[in-house]
Structure formats: C-alpha cells, structure tokens
Design a protein around this motif. Structure first.
Motif, PDB file in Angstrom:
ATOM      1  N   ASP A   1      16.548   6.050  -3.360  1.00  0.00           N
ATOM      2  CA  ASP A   1      15.289   6.595  -3.850  1.00  0.00           C
ATOM      3  C   ASP A   1      14.166   5.623  -3.543  1.00  0.00           C
ATOM      4  N   GLY A   2      12.978   6.113  -3.695  1.00  0.00           N
ATOM      5  CA  GLY A   2      11.789   5.313  -3.435  1.00  0.00           C
ATOM      6  C   GLY A   2      10.611   6.238  -3.231  1.00  0.00           C
ATOM      7  N   PRO A   3       9.424   5.688  -3.216  1.00  0.00           N
ATOM      8  CA  PRO A   3       8.225   6.504  -3.052  1.00  0.00           C
ATOM      9  C   PRO A   3       8.139   7.069  -1.629  1.00  0.00           C
ATOM     10  N   PRO A   4       7.339   8.102  -1.441  1.00  0.00           N
ATOM     11  CA  PRO A   4       7.226   8.700  -0.110  1.00  0.00           C
ATOM     12  C   PRO A   4       6.406   7.868   0.875  1.00  0.00           C
ATOM     13  N   GLU A   5       5.597   6.948   0.360  1.00  0.00           N
ATOM     14  CA  GLU A   5       4.740   6.167   1.256  1.00  0.00           C
ATOM     15  C   GLU A   5       4.340   4.851   0.607  1.00  0.00           C
ATOM     16  N   ALA A   6       3.837   3.943   1.438  1.00  0.00           N
ATOM     17  CA  ALA A   6       3.352   2.644   0.966  1.00  0.00           C
ATOM     18  C   ALA A   6       2.500   2.028   2.066  1.00  0.00           C
ATOM     19  N   PRO A   7       1.588   1.136   1.716  1.00  0.00           N
ATOM     20  CA  PRO A   7       0.820   0.445   2.745  1.00  0.00           C
ATOM     21  C   PRO A   7       1.690  -0.607   3.440  1.00  0.00           C
ATOM     22  N   LEU A   8       1.579  -0.686   4.754  1.00  0.00           N
ATOM     23  CA  LEU A   8       2.301  -1.694   5.524  1.00  0.00           C
ATOM     24  C   LEU A   8       1.675  -3.055   5.257  1.00  0.00           C
ATOM     25  N   SER A   9       2.433  -3.947   4.634  1.00  0.00           N
ATOM     26  CA  SER A   9       1.928  -5.272   4.272  1.00  0.00           C
ATOM     27  C   SER A   9       2.529  -6.395   5.095  1.00  0.00           C
ATOM     28  N   VAL A  10       3.722  -6.174   5.669  1.00  0.00           N
ATOM     29  CA  VAL A  10       4.381  -7.205   6.467  1.00  0.00           C
ATOM     30  C   VAL A  10       5.422  -6.557   7.376  1.00  0.00           C
ATOM     31  N   ILE A  11       5.592  -7.143   8.551  1.00  0.00           N
ATOM     32  CA  ILE A  11       6.653  -6.750   9.485  1.00  0.00           C
ATOM     33  C   ILE A  11       7.617  -7.918   9.587  1.00  0.00           C
ATOM     34  N   VAL A  12       8.915  -7.614   9.485  1.00  0.00           N
ATOM     35  CA  VAL A  12       9.950  -8.630   9.620  1.00  0.00           C
ATOM     36  C   VAL A  12      10.722  -8.342  10.904  1.00  0.00           C
TER      37      VAL A  12
END
Length: 151
Positions: free
Chosen positions: A92-103
């Motif tokens: 589970d988790g939200p449908p979206e989020a702001p991209l804050s970091v790329i690993v």
C-alpha cells in the motif's frame, strides 16, 4: 557541474512531457524516492526495507514522473512488489508523491562525504545518491528523507 542523466537511462518519454520510468518509488515524510538500476540491482529490496520503516510504495518497476517531478503509479493497477525468492507481495501507499531524490543502485559512492550530486529530471534537477553496495542505505535514506542533509 551539470545534472547527471541517469534517469534517462531507465526511462522513456511520455506523451504529457514526463517520463515512464523502469524504477521503483517509495514515499516517506511526504518525500518521494526513486530507485534506479539494472535488473537485480536491489530496487525492490531497498523499497521493502524502506517499507518496514514506514514508507509507502508508489510503484515497483513502473513509475511515471510528470513534467513537475511528481511520481505516480497507474491508478488502475493493484500495488504489488516483487520479493525475490518469496513472490509478489501486496503493498500500500499513496498514489503520488513529489520526487525528492534519485538513488542510483548501479554506482557506488567513492567518497566518504560526497559533494551534493544532482540528477536531471523533467521538472528540474533533484538530488542524486549513488547507492550500490552501501551497507546501511535504507537507514541512511530514511534519515535523509525525514530530516534532510547538511550542506
């Protein structure tokens, strides 16, 4: 220093000006993290470790990044994550989020205290972490997402 183009090694242009990315994304403390690397690099493993620390899954192996650097996963698909040797797990988790970091799980960090790295993204550069073979990456990334980095 120009932003790194690693994101474009694992993505294809989308019709809305964003990208379809072959990566795995989580969200913690309202900040999204995108894990990139070849098959077997540990994207799903890192996401599962982060999920045990309270992160929500955005998507595994298929994530969209819009023109404003928003991460999302197709709403018509059930959220699942691959656990090698165990099977496909519901998540589970939200449908979206702001991209804050790329690993980037294909490259190791050579420096003990590296300079801030940036990765190019549709909505502007975002911080980049080289995480291959990092022995405590999930714990460090949790701290990073919740509290940031000293610059």
């Amino acid at each position: 220093m120009a932003p790194d183009k690693v994101l474009y090694d694992y993505s294809e242009p989308a019709s809305d000006g964003g990208l379809f990315c072959r990566g795995t994304a989580i969200v913690l403390a309202d900040r999204g993290a995108l894990f990139l690397g070849p098959s077997g690099a540990g994207k799903s493993k890192l996401a599962l470790e982060m999920m045990t620390m309270g992160a929500g899954l955005i998507g595994d192996d298929a994530v969209w990044i819009d023109a404003a650097n928003g991460l999302s996963f197709s709403a018509e698909h059930v959220k699942r994550i691959e656990a090698r040797g165990l099977g496909i797990l519901n998540a589970d988790g939200p449908p979206e989020a702001p991209l804050s970091v790329i690993v980037d799980l294909a490259r190791a960090e050579a420096q003990r205290l590296p300079e801030r790295r940036l990765a190019a993204a549709p909505g502007g550069a975002v911080p980049l972490i080289c995480g291959k073979a990092h022995t405590f990456l999930a714990a460090a990334l949790r701290q990073y997402l919740c509290h940031g980095r000293q610059e």
